[in-house]
Design a protein around this motif. Structure first.
Motif, mmCIF file in Angstrom:
data_model
loop_
_atom_site.group_PDB
_atom_site.id
_atom_site.type_symbol
_atom_site.label_atom_id
_atom_site.label_comp_id
_atom_site.label_asym_id
_atom_site.label_seq_id
_atom_site.Cartn_x
_atom_site.Cartn_y
_atom_site.Cartn_z
ATOM 1 N N VAL A 298 -29.760 101.794 41.418
ATOM 2 C CA VAL A 298 -28.828 100.803 40.880
ATOM 3 C C VAL A 298 -27.419 101.060 41.406
ATOM 4 C CG1 VAL A 298 -27.672 100.044 38.759
ATOM 5 C CG2 VAL A 298 -30.155 100.247 38.814
ATOM 6 N N LEU A 299 -27.017 102.329 41.466
ATOM 7 C CA LEU A 299 -25.700 102.662 42.017
ATOM 8 C C LEU A 299 -25.576 102.204 43.473
ATOM 9 C CD1 LEU A 299 -24.975 106.253 40.610
ATOM 10 C CD2 LEU A 299 -23.567 104.213 40.274
ATOM 11 N N ASP A 300 -26.574 102.533 44.274
ATOM 12 C CA ASP A 300 -26.559 102.131 45.675
ATOM 13 C C ASP A 300 -26.467 100.618 45.811
ATOM 14 O OD1 ASP A 300 -26.686 104.707 46.617
ATOM 15 O OD2 ASP A 300 -28.845 104.709 46.931
ATOM 16 N N ASN A 301 -27.315 99.925 45.065
ATOM 17 C CA ASN A 301 -27.359 98.469 45.144
ATOM 18 C C ASN A 301 -26.066 97.837 44.640
ATOM 19 O OD1 ASN A 301 -28.203 95.792 43.386
ATOM 20 N ND2 ASN A 301 -29.220 95.870 45.375
ATOM 21 N N GLY A 302 -25.598 98.311 43.493
ATOM 22 C CA GLY A 302 -24.379 97.742 42.905
ATOM 23 C C GLY A 302 -23.162 97.969 43.774
ATOM 24 N N LEU A 303 -23.049 99.153 44.353
ATOM 25 C CA LEU A 303 -21.899 99.455 45.210
ATOM 26 C C LEU A 303 -21.927 98.618 46.487
ATOM 27 C CD1 LEU A 303 -21.751 103.338 44.778
ATOM 28 C CD2 LEU A 303 -20.164 101.649 43.832
ATOM 29 N N VAL A 304 -23.125 98.369 47.003
ATOM 30 C CA VAL A 304 -23.246 97.504 48.182
ATOM 31 C C VAL A 304 -22.819 96.077 47.838
ATOM 32 C CG1 VAL A 304 -24.887 96.397 49.747
ATOM 33 C CG2 VAL A 304 -25.024 98.851 49.352
ATOM 34 N N LEU A 305 -23.262 95.582 46.677
ATOM 35 C CA LEU A 305 -22.885 94.234 46.252
ATOM 36 C C LEU A 305 -21.384 94.097 46.081
ATOM 37 C CD1 LEU A 305 -25.646 93.397 43.594
ATOM 38 C CD2 LEU A 305 -25.455 92.509 45.918
ATOM 39 N N LEU A 306 -20.740 95.201 45.682
ATOM 40 C CA LEU A 306 -19.291 95.179 45.487
ATOM 41 C C LEU A 306 -18.528 95.471 46.776
ATOM 42 C CD1 LEU A 306 -18.978 97.025 42.046
ATOM 43 C CD2 LEU A 306 -18.978 94.569 42.493
ATOM 44 N N GLY A 307 -19.275 95.697 47.859
ATOM 45 C CA GLY A 307 -18.638 95.912 49.140
ATOM 46 C C GLY A 307 -18.066 97.304 49.338
ATOM 47 N N VAL A 308 -18.571 98.278 48.580
ATOM 48 C CA VAL A 308 -18.087 99.656 48.706
ATOM 49 C C VAL A 308 -18.738 100.302 49.928
ATOM 50 C CG1 VAL A 308 -17.958 101.932 47.601
ATOM 51 C CG2 VAL A 308 -17.723 99.852 46.230
ATOM 52 N N SER A 309 -17.946 100.983 50.739
ATOM 53 C CA SER A 309 -18.441 101.623 51.950
ATOM 54 C C SER A 309 -19.495 102.680 51.640
ATOM 55 C CB SER A 309 -17.277 102.284 52.702
ATOM 56 O OG SER A 309 -17.735 103.150 53.711
ATOM 57 N N SER A 310 -20.462 102.824 52.534
ATOM 58 C CA SER A 310 -21.512 103.843 52.359
ATOM 59 C C SER A 310 -20.920 105.244 52.368
ATOM 60 C CB SER A 310 -22.555 103.719 53.480
ATOM 61 O OG SER A 310 -21.955 103.919 54.750
ATOM 62 N N TYR A 311 -19.770 105.408 53.004
ATOM 63 C CA TYR A 311 -19.114 106.720 53.018
ATOM 64 C C TYR A 311 -18.705 107.119 51.609
ATOM 65 C CZ TYR A 311 -18.696 105.403 57.949
ATOM 66 O OH TYR A 311 -18.966 105.001 59.233
ATOM 67 N N TYR A 312 -18.150 106.157 50.867
ATOM 68 C CA TYR A 312 -17.746 106.437 49.493
ATOM 69 C C TYR A 312 -18.963 106.651 48.598
ATOM 70 C CZ TYR A 312 -12.964 105.152 50.699
ATOM 71 O OH TYR A 312 -11.715 105.125 51.252
ATOM 72 N N GLN A 313 -20.066 105.989 48.946
ATOM 73 C CA GLN A 313 -21.291 106.185 48.164
ATOM 74 C C GLN A 313 -21.738 107.641 48.227
ATOM 75 O OE1 GLN A 313 -24.417 103.285 48.946
ATOM 76 N NE2 GLN A 313 -22.904 101.733 49.461
ATOM 77 N N GLN A 314 -21.612 108.272 49.404
ATOM 78 C CA GLN A 314 -21.985 109.677 49.541
ATOM 79 C C GLN A 314 -21.097 110.564 48.674
ATOM 80 O OE1 GLN A 314 -24.677 110.792 51.269
ATOM 81 N NE2 GLN A 314 -25.116 108.622 51.570
#
Length: 332
Positions: free
Chosen positions: A296-312
């Motif tokens: 859910v975090l991965d999906n939600g952050l992608v929907l919000l346009g958050v960079s994959s770098y910040y996801q890490q």
């Protein structure tokens, strides 16, 4: 007396409430994260996106279930991503020679991951090498084997039925408004049921907890610690093979570099799910919820346009917080 009795009852109620919160903390966190993303993104709760989230977590969920067994014994396995790559490469190369050998490709591919995982099993169980170092060795060896077998290049899977495992549905999605039940999710459910039975309803499962709780006490009680550790790592290798088959089917190719970094998500899901890094405790249900939270975090952050770098960065913080909470709980 009535005042005293009322105060005592209030204390008990507060204690029960805290116990309730602790018992369902993961579910509350999961629902809270879902609520935040549902408010922030109008597409988050769409049926298509929800199905996508479940399909997304299926592979990591299977990996995390195997990792749960290993961590309960007090170990860890960093080689899971490399083992996945071996499965995909072996399966794809078999199907290149004969596209009709689906069963052989599945069995040999998963079996290859299990066989290579025996290297970790031997190093940890028999040689008494620290699991971190042993699995690091296997991670490097397995990745090298995948690269050698594949000659460093991806191999396309030439079998439609194999590809359906990763991209197909149990029924025609067009019949239900474009929403189907992914085969990947069915595989996760089946594996979750099997691991639950093994962990909670077999002697082997009870011994896994015993070894992780106190290895010396378990050995003194007649548990064959070497055997339990060995087969736990091999079983984890089998589940890595299943996850590797799922990934290869999803991307329709066997890639020697596949699965890189997957160990991070698997370990994160297990830790968030409440399995102690010290061993001896953990639940399959907790791991599944942990995998859902990560998905859910991965999906939600992608929907919000958050960079994959910040996801890490966010995942790294989550791991640290989860371990700190585990340590705090152990001190009580």
């Amino acid at each position: 007396m009535m005042a005293f009795g009322g105060n005592k009852e209030g204390v008990l109620q507060r204690g029960n409430f805290r116990q309730y919160i602790r018992s369902y903390a993961l579910v509350i966190i999961f629902l809270g994260v879902c609520a935040i993303f549902a408010i922030a993104s109008p597409t988050f709760l769409s049926p298509t996106n929800i199905v996508g989230v479940f399909r997304q977590i299926a592979i990591n969920g299977v990996l995390a279930l195997g990792m749960t067994l290993v961590i309960i014994t007090g170990g860890i396995d960093l080689s899971v991503g490399s083992l996945m790559a071996i499965t995909g490469v072996v399966s794809a190369m078999i199907l290149e020679n004969d596209p009709n050998m689906l069963a052989v490709a599945l069995i040999v591919g998963i079996g290859a991951a299990a066989v290579v995982s025996m290297w970790t099993a031997v190093l940890v169980a028999k040689m008494k090498i620290a699991p971190f170092i042993a699995s690091l060795s296997t991670m490097t060896i397995a990745r090298g084997i995948a690269l050698v077998l594949a000659d460093g290049i991806p191999h396309t899977i030439k079998n439609a039925e194999y590809s359906q495992i990763g991209n197909g549905y149990l029924w025609d999605a067009s019949l239900t408004g474009g929403v189907g039940f992914p085969i990947l999710v069915l595989i996760l459910i089946v594996i979750a049921v099997i691991t639950t039975i093994i962990l909670y309803n077999t002697k082997f499962g009870r011994y896994i907890y015993a070894v992780g709780g106190n290895e010396h006490a378990a050995e003194a009680s007649g548990v064959n610690v070497v055997k339990i550790k060995f087969w736990t790592y091999v079983l984890n290798g089998v589940l890595c093979g299943v996850a590797g088959m799922m990934l290869a089917a999803r991307i329709t190719s066997g890639q020697p570099n596949a699965g890189d970094g997957y160990e991070l998500d698997a370990i994160t899901a297990v830790i968030i799910g409440g399995t102690s890094m010290a061993g001896g405790s953990g639940k399959i249900s907790g791991t599944i919820i942990g995998a859902l939270i990560i998905g859910v975090l991965d999906n939600g952050l992608v929907l919000l346009g958050v960079s994959s770098y910040y996801q890490q960065i966010i995942k790294g913080i989550i791991i640290a917080v989860a371990v700190l909470l585990d340590m705090k709980t152990k001190k009580r």
